[in-house]
Design a protein around this motif. Structure first.
Motif, PDB file in Angstrom:
ATOM      1  N   SER A 157      -0.139  -8.614   4.682  1.00 13.71           N
ATOM      2  CA  SER A 157      -0.198  -9.730   3.725  1.00 13.71           C
ATOM      3  C   SER A 157       0.032  -9.195   2.320  1.00 13.71           C
ATOM      4  O   SER A 157      -0.134  -7.997   2.057  1.00 13.71           O
ATOM      5  CB  SER A 157      -1.565 -10.427   3.793  1.00 13.71           C
ATOM      6  OG  SER A 157      -2.575  -9.581   3.287  1.00 13.71           O
ATOM      7  N   LEU A 158       0.378 -10.093   1.438  1.00  7.98           N
ATOM      8  CA  LEU A 158       0.556  -9.715   0.044  1.00  7.98           C
ATOM      9  C   LEU A 158      -0.759  -9.196  -0.527  1.00  7.98           C
ATOM     10  O   LEU A 158      -0.786  -8.210  -1.263  1.00  7.98           O
ATOM     11  CB  LEU A 158       1.058 -10.914  -0.769  1.00  7.98           C
ATOM     12  CG  LEU A 158       1.321 -10.667  -2.243  1.00  7.98           C
ATOM     13  CD1 LEU A 158       2.336  -9.561  -2.442  1.00  7.98           C
ATOM     14  CD2 LEU A 158       1.772 -11.956  -2.906  1.00  7.98           C
ATOM     15  N   GLN A 159      -1.855  -9.830  -0.150  1.00 10.12           N
ATOM     16  CA  GLN A 159      -3.168  -9.401  -0.638  1.00 10.12           C
ATOM     17  C   GLN A 159      -3.487  -7.970  -0.202  1.00 10.12           C
ATOM     18  O   GLN A 159      -4.003  -7.179  -0.985  1.00 10.12           O
ATOM     19  CB  GLN A 159      -4.260 -10.350  -0.157  1.00 10.12           C
ATOM     20  CG  GLN A 159      -5.625 -10.050  -0.748  1.00 10.12           C
ATOM     21  CD  GLN A 159      -5.655 -10.197  -2.250  1.00 10.12           C
ATOM     22  OE1 GLN A 159      -5.185 -11.199  -2.778  1.00 10.12           O
ATOM     23  NE2 GLN A 159      -6.189  -9.213  -2.944  1.00 10.12           N
ATOM     24  N   SER A 160      -3.165  -7.622   1.039  1.00 13.09           N
ATOM     25  CA  SER A 160      -3.441  -6.254   1.490  1.00 13.09           C
ATOM     26  C   SER A 160      -2.577  -5.250   0.725  1.00 13.09           C
ATOM     27  O   SER A 160      -3.036  -4.150   0.403  1.00 13.09           O
ATOM     28  CB  SER A 160      -3.245  -6.114   3.002  1.00 13.09           C
ATOM     29  OG  SER A 160      -1.893  -6.254   3.364  1.00 13.09           O
ATOM     30  N   PHE A 161      -1.340  -5.624   0.415  1.00 11.86           N
ATOM     31  CA  PHE A 161      -0.479  -4.748  -0.385  1.00 11.86           C
ATOM     32  C   PHE A 161      -1.113  -4.485  -1.743  1.00 11.86           C
ATOM     33  O   PHE A 161      -1.254  -3.346  -2.170  1.00 11.86           O
ATOM     34  CB  PHE A 161       0.913  -5.364  -0.549  1.00 11.86           C
ATOM     35  CG  PHE A 161       1.778  -4.593  -1.510  1.00 11.86           C
ATOM     36  CD1 PHE A 161       2.437  -3.451  -1.098  1.00 11.86           C
ATOM     37  CD2 PHE A 161       1.909  -5.001  -2.834  1.00 11.86           C
ATOM     38  CE1 PHE A 161       3.222  -2.725  -1.985  1.00 11.86           C
ATOM     39  CE2 PHE A 161       2.689  -4.284  -3.730  1.00 11.86           C
ATOM     40  CZ  PHE A 161       3.350  -3.145  -3.306  1.00 11.86           C
ATOM     41  N   TRP A 162      -1.506  -5.553  -2.453  1.00 11.59           N
ATOM     42  CA  TRP A 162      -2.088  -5.392  -3.791  1.00 11.59           C
ATOM     43  C   TRP A 162      -3.399  -4.618  -3.738  1.00 11.59           C
ATOM     44  O   TRP A 162      -3.662  -3.772  -4.600  1.00 11.59           O
ATOM     45  CB  TRP A 162      -2.320  -6.740  -4.471  1.00 11.59           C
ATOM     46  CG  TRP A 162      -1.062  -7.450  -4.835  1.00 11.59           C
ATOM     47  CD1 TRP A 162      -0.734  -8.731  -4.522  1.00 11.59           C
ATOM     48  CD2 TRP A 162       0.063  -6.946  -5.583  1.00 11.59           C
ATOM     49  NE1 TRP A 162       0.517  -9.043  -5.004  1.00 11.59           N
ATOM     50  CE2 TRP A 162       1.025  -7.965  -5.662  1.00 11.59           C
ATOM     51  CE3 TRP A 162       0.343  -5.722  -6.178  1.00 11.59           C
ATOM     52  CZ2 TRP A 162       2.238  -7.807  -6.322  1.00 11.59           C
ATOM     53  CZ3 TRP A 162       1.564  -5.556  -6.830  1.00 11.59           C
ATOM     54  CH2 TRP A 162       2.483  -6.594  -6.897  1.00 11.59           C
ATOM     55  N   ASP A 163      -4.235  -4.909  -2.750  1.00 19.73           N
ATOM     56  CA  ASP A 163      -5.515  -4.209  -2.636  1.00 19.73           C
ATOM     57  C   ASP A 163      -5.309  -2.702  -2.453  1.00 19.73           C
ATOM     58  O   ASP A 163      -5.956  -1.892  -3.118  1.00 19.73           O
ATOM     59  CB  ASP A 163      -6.345  -4.754  -1.468  1.00 19.73           C
ATOM     60  CG  ASP A 163      -6.916  -6.118  -1.733  1.00 19.73           C
ATOM     61  OD1 ASP A 163      -6.941  -6.557  -2.903  1.00 19.73           O
ATOM     62  OD2 ASP A 163      -7.346  -6.775  -0.762  1.00 19.73           O
TER      63      ASP A 163
END
Length: 59
Positions: free
Chosen positions: A8-14
């Motif tokens: 997910s995009l969130q996992s990338f940013w995290d």
């Protein structure tokens, strides 16, 4: 070379914000628009990511 899979995009940013992607290859398997793809690729230098690829299963 290790490749990190981002679901997910969130996992990338995290992971990027926590410096977990430094020097690694990243493969994103979530759907992205061309503009989001360009945005993410522009951040590869800031986060010191070796290479970023994207799944084409959504095309």
């Amino acid at each position: 070379m290790k490749t990190i899979i981002c679901n997910s995009l969130q996992s990338f940013w995290d992971m990027a914000d926590n410096e977990l992607l430094i020097g690694l290859n990243v493969h994103c398997v979530f759907p992205v628009t061309d503009s989001l793809k360009d945005f993410i690729l522009n951040y590869s230098t800031r986060y010191q990511i070796r290479d970023i690829t994207f799944s084409d299963a959504f095309n």
